[in-house]
Motif scaffolding. Structure first.
Motif, mmCIF file in Angstrom:
data_model
loop_
_atom_site.group_PDB
_atom_site.id
_atom_site.type_symbol
_atom_site.label_atom_id
_atom_site.label_comp_id
_atom_site.label_asym_id
_atom_site.label_seq_id
_atom_site.Cartn_x
_atom_site.Cartn_y
_atom_site.Cartn_z
ATOM 1 N N ASP A 109 0.813 -1.222 0.000
ATOM 2 C CA ASP A 109 0.000 0.000 0.000
ATOM 3 C C ASP A 109 0.847 1.273 0.000
ATOM 4 N N GLY A 110 1.945 1.257 -0.760
ATOM 5 C CA GLY A 110 2.787 2.447 -0.877
ATOM 6 C C GLY A 110 3.708 2.704 0.295
ATOM 7 N N ILE A 111 3.771 1.771 1.247
ATOM 8 C CA ILE A 111 4.627 1.904 2.421
ATOM 9 C C ILE A 111 5.748 0.862 2.345
ATOM 10 N N ILE A 112 6.968 1.306 2.581
ATOM 11 C CA ILE A 112 8.113 0.393 2.581
ATOM 12 C C ILE A 112 8.077 -0.419 3.866
ATOM 13 N N LEU A 113 7.961 -1.721 3.716
ATOM 14 C CA LEU A 113 7.968 -2.600 4.886
ATOM 15 C C LEU A 113 9.392 -2.960 5.275
ATOM 16 N N GLU A 114 10.204 -3.196 4.257
ATOM 17 C CA GLU A 114 11.569 -3.654 4.514
ATOM 18 C C GLU A 114 12.413 -3.420 3.268
ATOM 19 N N ALA A 115 13.687 -3.155 3.485
ATOM 20 C CA ALA A 115 14.653 -3.065 2.397
ATOM 21 C C ALA A 115 15.936 -3.710 2.891
ATOM 22 N N ALA A 116 16.696 -4.265 1.959
ATOM 23 C CA ALA A 116 17.973 -4.898 2.320
ATOM 24 C C ALA A 116 18.923 -4.803 1.136
ATOM 25 N N PHE A 117 20.177 -4.572 1.446
ATOM 26 C CA PHE A 117 21.230 -4.512 0.435
ATOM 27 C C PHE A 117 22.094 -5.751 0.547
ATOM 28 N N ALA A 118 22.542 -6.267 -0.581
ATOM 29 C CA ALA A 118 23.573 -7.300 -0.619
ATOM 30 C C ALA A 118 24.866 -6.579 -0.957
ATOM 31 N N GLY A 119 25.838 -6.683 -0.069
ATOM 32 C CA GLY A 119 27.099 -5.978 -0.273
ATOM 33 C C GLY A 119 27.006 -4.542 0.207
ATOM 34 N N GLY A 120 28.057 -3.819 -0.009
ATOM 35 C CA GLY A 120 28.094 -2.417 0.410
ATOM 36 C C GLY A 120 28.623 -2.267 1.825
ATOM 37 N N CYS A 121 28.607 -1.055 2.313
ATOM 38 C CA CYS A 121 29.056 -0.744 3.668
ATOM 39 C C CYS A 121 27.956 -1.171 4.635
ATOM 40 N N SER A 122 28.177 -2.240 5.336
ATOM 41 C CA SER A 122 27.142 -2.880 6.140
ATOM 42 C C SER A 122 26.426 -1.931 7.092
ATOM 43 N N GLY A 123 27.158 -1.174 7.846
ATOM 44 C CA GLY A 123 26.524 -0.257 8.805
ATOM 45 C C GLY A 123 25.674 0.796 8.118
ATOM 46 N N ASN A 124 26.194 1.355 7.032
ATOM 47 C CA ASN A 124 25.451 2.388 6.310
ATOM 48 C C ASN A 124 24.188 1.829 5.657
ATOM 49 N N THR A 125 24.297 0.680 5.016
ATOM 50 C CA THR A 125 23.117 0.134 4.343
ATOM 51 C C THR A 125 22.078 -0.352 5.346
ATOM 52 N N GLN A 126 22.526 -0.926 6.478
ATOM 53 C CA GLN A 126 21.567 -1.335 7.509
ATOM 54 C C GLN A 126 20.842 -0.115 8.075
ATOM 55 N N GLY A 127 21.591 0.948 8.327
ATOM 56 C CA GLY A 127 20.988 2.175 8.845
ATOM 57 C C GLY A 127 19.999 2.767 7.867
ATOM 58 N N LEU A 128 20.370 2.807 6.604
ATOM 59 C CA LEU A 128 19.492 3.318 5.559
ATOM 60 C C LEU A 128 18.194 2.521 5.496
ATOM 61 N N CYS A 129 18.315 1.206 5.554
ATOM 62 C CA CYS A 129 17.122 0.349 5.483
ATOM 63 C C CYS A 129 16.212 0.532 6.688
ATOM 64 N N ARG A 130 16.779 0.707 7.848
ATOM 65 C CA ARG A 130 15.949 0.943 9.040
ATOM 66 C C ARG A 130 15.256 2.292 8.971
ATOM 67 N N LEU A 131 15.940 3.278 8.399
ATOM 68 C CA LEU A 131 15.347 4.612 8.297
ATOM 69 C C LEU A 131 14.166 4.653 7.335
ATOM 70 N N VAL A 132 14.231 3.884 6.242
ATOM 71 C CA VAL A 132 13.134 3.940 5.273
ATOM 72 C C VAL A 132 11.977 3.018 5.626
ATOM 73 N N ALA A 133 12.186 2.051 6.501
ATOM 74 C CA ALA A 133 11.099 1.142 6.890
ATOM 75 C C ALA A 133 9.962 1.954 7.504
ATOM 76 N N GLY A 134 8.754 1.765 6.985
ATOM 77 C CA GLY A 134 7.585 2.494 7.462
ATOM 78 C C GLY A 134 7.333 3.800 6.727
ATOM 79 N N MET A 135 8.241 4.168 5.846
ATOM 80 C CA MET A 135 8.128 5.420 5.103
ATOM 81 C C MET A 135 7.333 5.203 3.805
ATOM 82 N N LYS A 136 6.629 6.232 3.372
ATOM 83 C CA LYS A 136 5.962 6.187 2.077
ATOM 84 C C LYS A 136 7.022 6.134 0.987
ATOM 85 N N VAL A 137 6.742 5.367 -0.063
ATOM 86 C CA VAL A 137 7.680 5.226 -1.176
ATOM 87 C C VAL A 137 8.074 6.595 -1.729
ATOM 88 N N GLU A 138 7.087 7.447 -1.997
ATOM 89 C CA GLU A 138 7.406 8.745 -2.611
ATOM 90 C C GLU A 138 8.227 9.642 -1.689
#
Length: 101
Positions: free
Chosen positions: A42-71
């Motif tokens: 319903d236009g809300i990010i439930l979860e995101a995950a990166f394979a590879g990359g800077c682990s701390g930064n990508t984990q933080g980014l994914c936690r920040l967008v969880a629950g956020m509207k896509v737009e």
């Protein structure tokens, strides 16, 4: 600068179950991560995950967008650059999220 070099790949895999759409895309070779997985309902990010990359930064980014509207996530992340590169992991996430619009 040719922005096509910074585009994500077409969707590698996509499933929809109980109204939750999950996609996986390959990132461009200019970033450290190789793939992004995103679940949206319903236009809300439930979860995101990166394979590879800077682990701390990508984990933080994914936690920040969880629950956020896509737009909202797209508007905040699109255009972020990493060093001298024309893109970044946040920018690649914004590009992937556009596939939900």
């Amino acid at each position: 600068m040719d922005m096509e070099n910074y585009d994500i790949s077409p969707i590698q895999d996509s499933t929809t179950e109980d109204g939750i759409r999950v996609i996986y895309v390959k990132t461009c070779k200019e970033v450290c991560s190789q793939q992004i997985g995103i679940a949206v309902k319903d236009g809300i990010i439930l979860e995101a995950a990166f394979a590879g990359g800077c682990s701390g930064n990508t984990q933080g980014l994914c936690r920040l967008v969880a629950g956020m509207k896509v737009e909202d996530a797209i508007s905040r992340l699109e255009g972020i650059r990493c060093g001298g590169k024309g893109t970044s992991c946040p920018d690649q996430l914004a590009k992937a999220l556009k596939l939900f619009q």
